[in-house]
Design a protein around this motif. Structure first.
Motif, PDB file in Angstrom:
ATOM      1  N   SER A  93      42.560  37.540  42.155  1.00 38.41           N
ATOM      2  CA  SER A  93      42.317  37.032  40.800  1.00 38.41           C
ATOM      3  C   SER A  93      40.826  36.915  40.524  1.00 38.41           C
ATOM      4  CB  SER A  93      42.986  35.665  40.630  1.00 38.41           C
ATOM      5  OG  SER A  93      44.377  35.738  40.855  1.00 38.41           O
ATOM      6  N   LEU A  94      40.082  36.397  41.496  1.00 39.53           N
ATOM      7  CA  LEU A  94      38.639  36.235  41.340  1.00 39.53           C
ATOM      8  C   LEU A  94      37.964  37.569  41.061  1.00 39.53           C
ATOM      9  CD1 LEU A  94      36.197  34.229  41.652  1.00 39.53           C
ATOM     10  CD2 LEU A  94      36.122  34.913  44.059  1.00 39.53           C
ATOM     11  N   THR A  95      38.454  38.627  41.705  1.00 33.85           N
ATOM     12  CA  THR A  95      37.829  39.941  41.582  1.00 33.85           C
ATOM     13  C   THR A  95      38.250  40.673  40.309  1.00 33.85           C
ATOM     14  OG1 THR A  95      37.776  40.118  44.001  1.00 33.85           O
ATOM     15  CG2 THR A  95      37.490  42.154  42.750  1.00 33.85           C
ATOM     16  N   TRP A  96      39.531  40.569  39.928  1.00 33.45           N
ATOM     17  CA  TRP A  96      40.063  41.479  38.914  1.00 33.45           C
ATOM     18  C   TRP A  96      40.503  40.843  37.596  1.00 33.45           C
ATOM     19  CZ3 TRP A  96      38.877  46.256  39.490  1.00 33.45           C
ATOM     20  CH2 TRP A  96      38.721  46.798  40.771  1.00 33.45           C
ATOM     21  N   VAL A  97      40.801  39.554  37.557  1.00 30.89           N
ATOM     22  CA  VAL A  97      41.300  38.967  36.308  1.00 30.89           C
ATOM     23  C   VAL A  97      40.300  39.123  35.157  1.00 30.89           C
ATOM     24  CG1 VAL A  97      41.820  36.750  35.171  1.00 30.89           C
ATOM     25  CG2 VAL A  97      43.033  37.417  37.248  1.00 30.89           C
ATOM     26  N   PRO A  98      38.985  38.883  35.362  1.00 29.55           N
ATOM     27  CA  PRO A  98      38.064  39.127  34.239  1.00 29.55           C
ATOM     28  C   PRO A  98      38.130  40.556  33.714  1.00 29.55           C
ATOM     29  CG  PRO A  98      36.982  37.835  35.937  1.00 29.55           C
ATOM     30  CD  PRO A  98      38.281  38.296  36.513  1.00 29.55           C
ATOM     31  N   THR A  99      38.313  41.531  34.597  1.00 33.00           N
ATOM     32  CA  THR A  99      38.426  42.930  34.170  1.00 33.00           C
ATOM     33  C   THR A  99      39.718  43.162  33.401  1.00 33.00           C
ATOM     34  OG1 THR A  99      37.176  43.601  36.126  1.00 33.00           O
ATOM     35  CG2 THR A  99      38.392  45.323  34.973  1.00 33.00           C
ATOM     36  N   ILE A 100      40.813  42.544  33.842  1.00 38.29           N
ATOM     37  CA  ILE A 100      42.091  42.659  33.122  1.00 38.29           C
ATOM     38  C   ILE A 100      41.942  42.131  31.701  1.00 38.29           C
ATOM     39  CG2 ILE A 100      44.471  41.809  33.039  1.00 38.29           C
ATOM     40  CD1 ILE A 100      44.462  41.806  36.106  1.00 38.29           C
ATOM     41  N   LEU A 101      41.268  40.997  31.558  1.00 38.84           N
ATOM     42  CA  LEU A 101      41.061  40.427  30.225  1.00 38.84           C
ATOM     43  C   LEU A 101      40.166  41.320  29.372  1.00 38.84           C
ATOM     44  CD1 LEU A 101      40.548  36.662  31.201  1.00 38.84           C
ATOM     45  CD2 LEU A 101      42.588  37.712  30.219  1.00 38.84           C
ATOM     46  N   GLN A 102      39.141  41.910  29.980  1.00 36.85           N
ATOM     47  CA  GLN A 102      38.260  42.808  29.229  1.00 36.85           C
ATOM     48  C   GLN A 102      39.010  44.051  28.762  1.00 36.85           C
ATOM     49  OE1 GLN A 102      34.354  43.555  31.117  1.00 36.85           O
ATOM     50  NE2 GLN A 102      34.709  41.714  32.327  1.00 36.85           N
ATOM     51  N   ASP A 103      39.858  44.603  29.617  1.00 36.57           N
ATOM     52  CA  ASP A 103      40.628  45.787  29.239  1.00 36.57           C
ATOM     53  C   ASP A 103      41.623  45.483  28.124  1.00 36.57           C
ATOM     54  OD1 ASP A 103      39.243  47.191  31.104  1.00 36.57           O
ATOM     55  OD2 ASP A 103      40.907  47.478  32.505  1.00 36.57           O
ATOM     56  N   ALA A 104      41.952  44.198  27.945  1.00 36.63           N
ATOM     57  CA  ALA A 104      42.854  43.801  26.860  1.00 36.63           C
ATOM     58  C   ALA A 104      42.099  43.572  25.558  1.00 36.63           C
ATOM     59  CB  ALA A 104      43.613  42.541  27.253  1.00 36.63           C
ATOM     60  N   GLY A 105      40.783  43.796  25.541  1.00 37.90           N
ATOM     61  CA  GLY A 105      40.008  43.675  24.323  1.00 37.90           C
ATOM     62  C   GLY A 105      39.179  42.418  24.209  1.00 37.90           C
ATOM     63  N   ILE A 106      39.145  41.608  25.275  1.00 38.18           N
ATOM     64  CA  ILE A 106      38.350  40.383  25.267  1.00 38.18           C
ATOM     65  C   ILE A 106      36.942  40.718  25.762  1.00 38.18           C
ATOM     66  CG2 ILE A 106      38.136  38.060  26.248  1.00 38.18           C
ATOM     67  CD1 ILE A 106      41.184  38.004  26.455  1.00 38.18           C
ATOM     68  N   GLY A 107      35.920  40.182  25.101  1.00 40.10           N
ATOM     69  CA  GLY A 107      34.543  40.460  25.487  1.00 40.10           C
ATOM     70  C   GLY A 107      34.233  40.017  26.898  1.00 40.10           C
ATOM     71  N   ALA A 108      33.249  40.675  27.516  1.00 44.70           N
ATOM     72  CA  ALA A 108      32.920  40.386  28.914  1.00 44.70           C
ATOM     73  C   ALA A 108      32.512  38.933  29.109  1.00 44.70           C
ATOM     74  CB  ALA A 108      31.806  41.319  29.390  1.00 44.70           C
ATOM     75  N   GLY A 109      31.653  38.422  28.212  1.00 44.32           N
ATOM     76  CA  GLY A 109      31.220  37.032  28.339  1.00 44.32           C
ATOM     77  C   GLY A 109      32.370  36.060  28.197  1.00 44.32           C
ATOM     78  N   THR A 110      33.230  36.307  27.210  1.00 46.98           N
ATOM     79  CA  THR A 110      34.391  35.433  26.997  1.00 46.98           C
ATOM     80  C   THR A 110      35.346  35.499  28.176  1.00 46.98           C
ATOM     81  OG1 THR A 110      34.209  35.785  24.613  1.00 46.98           O
ATOM     82  CG2 THR A 110      36.287  34.900  25.429  1.00 46.98           C
ATOM     83  N   ALA A 111      35.561  36.703  28.720  1.00 44.17           N
ATOM     84  CA  ALA A 111      36.453  36.854  29.872  1.00 44.17           C
ATOM     85  C   ALA A 111      35.935  36.068  31.068  1.00 44.17           C
ATOM     86  CB  ALA A 111      36.597  38.333  30.239  1.00 44.17           C
TER      87      ALA A 111
END
Length: 445
Positions: free
Chosen positions: A265-283
């Motif tokens: 989760s630590l490694t990939w959840v921010p990327t999953i959120l970004q791929d869903a259209g959420i900005g990098a900072g927000t993710a």
């Protein structure tokens, strides 16, 4: 049955350990004052606070590190995966170091080594960065192993509370490092090396507060020869004696599986959120938010776990929370990201606190807690280090996140099974080693 074949502890559901005889040449310490106990507790919490900072501070400035050193994505990823493997590999050094130095002295030394590893990253070279990262991982690995037996020994009457505070300190340290490293950059001239080096200060502070405990004499402790801080004694069960124990295996599997889910989760959840259209900072901030419900769960769950019946219920609840977050991330990650991160944080906080608590609760004394801690965290983190790599490989193979998240769900099923076994009241069993044969002609003493 010979004396040497009698298990040292019955697998009693009451968890009451038998009395341990203290050798006549090993008097106990004087009882500690209230102030002394508070200082000891503060030192343990400060050490716990430092056991994730050196790793969690890397992720937020990984982009700056890549740009500054010209690293590839794979090389940069090693900075986050090396410490996890180090947690496992260097954990097996803890028993030998404890026998040589004593548990309390070794805990203080780990804080000094941790500070040295963090400061080594100041060196303007790639070798300094990676060497410092390995040193940080090694120090944290030994600290990880020592904390449960230290709590078992010094706070046997408050293990639930202290394990909760320890788990909370891990989350607070990780959250502080994740959330404050980037804001530190303007204060240090935008230098990522200096921003990372700032985190040596908490380790130095922990070492200073721990100085009174480092002066304690190994082998002169309340519990006698059975404690983890005592030198090795003839007749103590060796580490290998617990390797085949079903409870020890279950606790190890629980530690490894929950760590695998956490570091994936630590490694990939921010990327999953970004791929869903959420900005990098927000993710990034959304994932950082998950630490707050994690802190709450890690503080409360160890205390409740000793009181709730059936005993497997807290494990099932933790897995259910993680499963709900996983399903949400797979089906509609951008629909309710705050909800998914809340569920994820609660599940992770409950899972890590339970896995650490069972190391203490399933051990009859501090000596066995040290062995079980070595086994659970040594093998557990080696397992956990593979999970983010495998998760990323599945994503590359399938081109989407549903398949790797489905495999993560399978790991949760295995985590539930291991947790149910680990939650059953009882202790690990280890047989006492054969005593040496008496020297001919010598009278029994």
């Amino acid at each position: 049955m010979r004396t040497s074949e009698i298990p040292i502890i019955l697998d009693s559901p009451t968890g009451v350990e038998p009395p341990v005889d203290r050798p006549a040449d090993r008097p106990a310490e004087r009882p500690r004052s209230r102030g002394g106990m508070l200082l000891l507790a503060a030192g343990l919490i400060l050490i716990g606070l430092n056991l994730r900072i050196g790793v969690a501070s890397i992720g937020p400035v990984l982009g700056e590190i890549r740009d500054g050193l010209g690293l590839s994505t794979t090389a940069a990823g090693l900075l986050t995966t090396i410490p996890v493997f180090a947690f496992g590999a260097f954990a097996f050094l803890a028993p030998a170091l404890t026998r040589r130095l004593g548990m309390h002295r070794l805990l203080g030394i780990t804080m000094l080594v941790l500070a040295a590893g963090i400061l080594l990253r100041l060196h303007p070279s790639l070798a300094g960065l990676f060497a410092g990262t390995v040193l940080v991982g090694a120090a944290i690995a030994v600290g990880n192993v020592l904390m449960p037996p230290a709590i078992k020994q010094d706070f046997s009457h408050r293990t639930g509370l202290m394990m909760g505070l320890y788990s909370t300190a891990l989350f607070v340290g990780a959250a502080a490092a994740s959330g404050l490293t980037v804001p530190l950059l303007p204060l240090v001239g935008g230098d990522w090396r200096a921003a990372l080096a700032v985190w040596a200060a908490p380790a130095v502070l922990a070492a200073v507060v721990w100085i009174p405990q480092m002066r304690r004499s190994p082998g002169r402790l309340r519990s006698g020869a059975g404690v983890a801080d005592a030198p090795a004694e003839t007749g103590e069960p060796p580490f290998r004696a617990i390797l085949g124990d079903p409870i020890a295996i279950a606790v190890t599997a629980l530690m490894g599986l929950q760590s695998a889910v956490y570091y994936t989760s630590l490694t990939w959840v921010p990327t999953i959120l970004q791929d869903a259209g959420i900005g990098a900072g927000t993710a990034g901030w959304l994932f950082a938010f998950s630490a707050f419900p994690g802190i709450l769960a890690s503080l409360v769950v160890p205390v409740l776990a000793r009181r709730i019946r059936p005993a497997w219920l807290p494990v099932a609840l933790a897995v259910a929370l993680l499963a709900a977050a996983t399903i949400g991330l797979a089906a509609a990650p951008a629909a309710a990201p705050i909800l998914w991160m809340t569920l994820l944080g609660l599940g992770q906080g409950a899972s890590i606190s339970l896995s650490l608590a069972y190391i203490v609760l399933r051990s009859p004394d501090a000596h066995h807690t040290g062995h079980l801690s070595t086994m659970a965290q040594g093998f557990g983190y080696l397992i956990a280090g593979l999970a983010p790599i495998g998760f990323g490989a599945l994503h590359a193979l399938s081109g989407e996140w549903v398949l790797p998240l489905a495999v993560l769900g399978l790991l949760l099923v295995l985590q539930l099974g291991a947790g149910i076994v680990a939650s059953r009241p009882g202790h690990i069993r280890a047989r006492v080693a054969e005593p040496p044969a008496p020297t001919p002609g010598c009278a029994a003493q």
